[in-house]
Write a protein that holds these residues in place. Sequence first.
Motif, PDB file in Angstrom:
ATOM      1  N   ILE A 188      36.492  26.231 -11.417  1.00 39.69           N
ATOM      2  CA  ILE A 188      37.885  26.222 -10.967  1.00 39.69           C
ATOM      3  C   ILE A 188      38.259  27.665 -10.649  1.00 39.69           C
ATOM      4  O   ILE A 188      38.071  28.565 -11.477  1.00 39.69           O
ATOM      5  N   ASP A 191      41.261  29.527  -5.477  1.00 40.84           N
ATOM      6  CA  ASP A 191      41.343  28.677  -4.287  1.00 40.84           C
ATOM      7  C   ASP A 191      41.990  27.332  -4.612  1.00 40.84           C
ATOM      8  O   ASP A 191      42.616  26.707  -3.744  1.00 40.84           O
ATOM      9  N   ASP A 192      41.851  26.894  -5.854  1.00 42.42           N
ATOM     10  CA  ASP A 192      42.436  25.610  -6.253  1.00 42.42           C
ATOM     11  C   ASP A 192      43.951  25.654  -6.350  1.00 42.42           C
ATOM     12  O   ASP A 192      44.601  24.607  -6.440  1.00 42.42           O
ATOM     13  N   THR A 194      45.799  26.307  -3.971  1.00 43.42           N
ATOM     14  CA  THR A 194      46.329  25.884  -2.662  1.00 43.42           C
ATOM     15  C   THR A 194      45.706  24.578  -2.178  1.00 43.42           C
ATOM     16  O   THR A 194      45.852  24.234  -1.006  1.00 43.42           O
ATOM     17  N   THR A 195      45.021  23.858  -3.050  1.00 39.51           N
ATOM     18  CA  THR A 195      44.355  22.644  -2.571  1.00 39.51           C
ATOM     19  C   THR A 195      45.298  21.460  -2.433  1.00 39.51           C
ATOM     20  O   THR A 195      44.963  20.478  -1.789  1.00 39.51           O
ATOM     21  N   ARG A 196      46.471  21.528  -3.026  1.00 37.99           N
ATOM     22  CA  ARG A 196      47.516  20.515  -2.842  1.00 37.99           C
ATOM     23  C   ARG A 196      48.815  21.226  -2.501  1.00 37.99           C
ATOM     24  O   ARG A 196      49.077  22.344  -2.970  1.00 37.99           O
ATOM     25  N   THR A 197      49.654  20.587  -1.725  1.00 43.26           N
ATOM     26  CA  THR A 197      50.919  21.192  -1.344  1.00 43.26           C
ATOM     27  C   THR A 197      51.808  21.331  -2.573  1.00 43.26           C
ATOM     28  O   THR A 197      52.022  20.360  -3.306  1.00 43.26           O
ATOM     29  N   SER A 198      52.303  22.523  -2.824  1.00 40.79           N
ATOM     30  CA  SER A 198      53.215  22.744  -3.952  1.00 40.79           C
ATOM     31  C   SER A 198      54.658  22.743  -3.463  1.00 40.79           C
ATOM     32  O   SER A 198      54.931  22.819  -2.265  1.00 40.79           O
TER      33      SER A 198
END
Length: 202
Positions: A188, A191-192, A194-198
Amino acid sequence: MGRDDERDVLDRMGRGLVYTESEAVFLDERRRADLIFAYNHTPPGEADKRRSLLRAILGSVGERPALHPPFSAAFGSNVHIGDDFFGNVNLAFVDDVEIRIGHGVMTAPSVTLTTTGHPVHPARRVDFARFSEPIVIEDKVWIGSNVVVLPGVRIGYGSVIGAGSVVAKDVPPMVVAVGTPCRVLRDITDDDLTTRTSAADR
């Protein structure tokens, strides 16, 4: 069974050696079956009652626990959870010995944490013979649906266990681990983030 016999059983349990149902019967007073039944049948609106029952069931519990019923436990009293724990439905604690769960841990539906296994040879399983080793789940771990964590396992800080995994060996901190048997898939990293929209991205 005398005190010396009880100490011998506890010593074997502490070393992960085999013991039987009859030998361990003196531990039954630590079971919280009636309280677990009451918890699982408490209406959702009675949050204070649920919290009170959970504190009576578990060995220790931190602040702001959320444990959705139903859940099950062999004892309940051997489970210790930290602050901000979230347990989804059908969480099973096979806690013949301690299960220690850190802060900010989340479990998805139908997770099993089992400290106990049985000998492979049937001749050694007479009288429900078994062995037990503690489980440790460190802070900020997320465990996916239908995961089974086996005796003696430690899951390191921040790691994610993928749905359906069987965790038979320790998992290091800050990794994604998946599979049967469970293996590290990757680290982990930042980069993780930004892997889902916050919410900040909207």
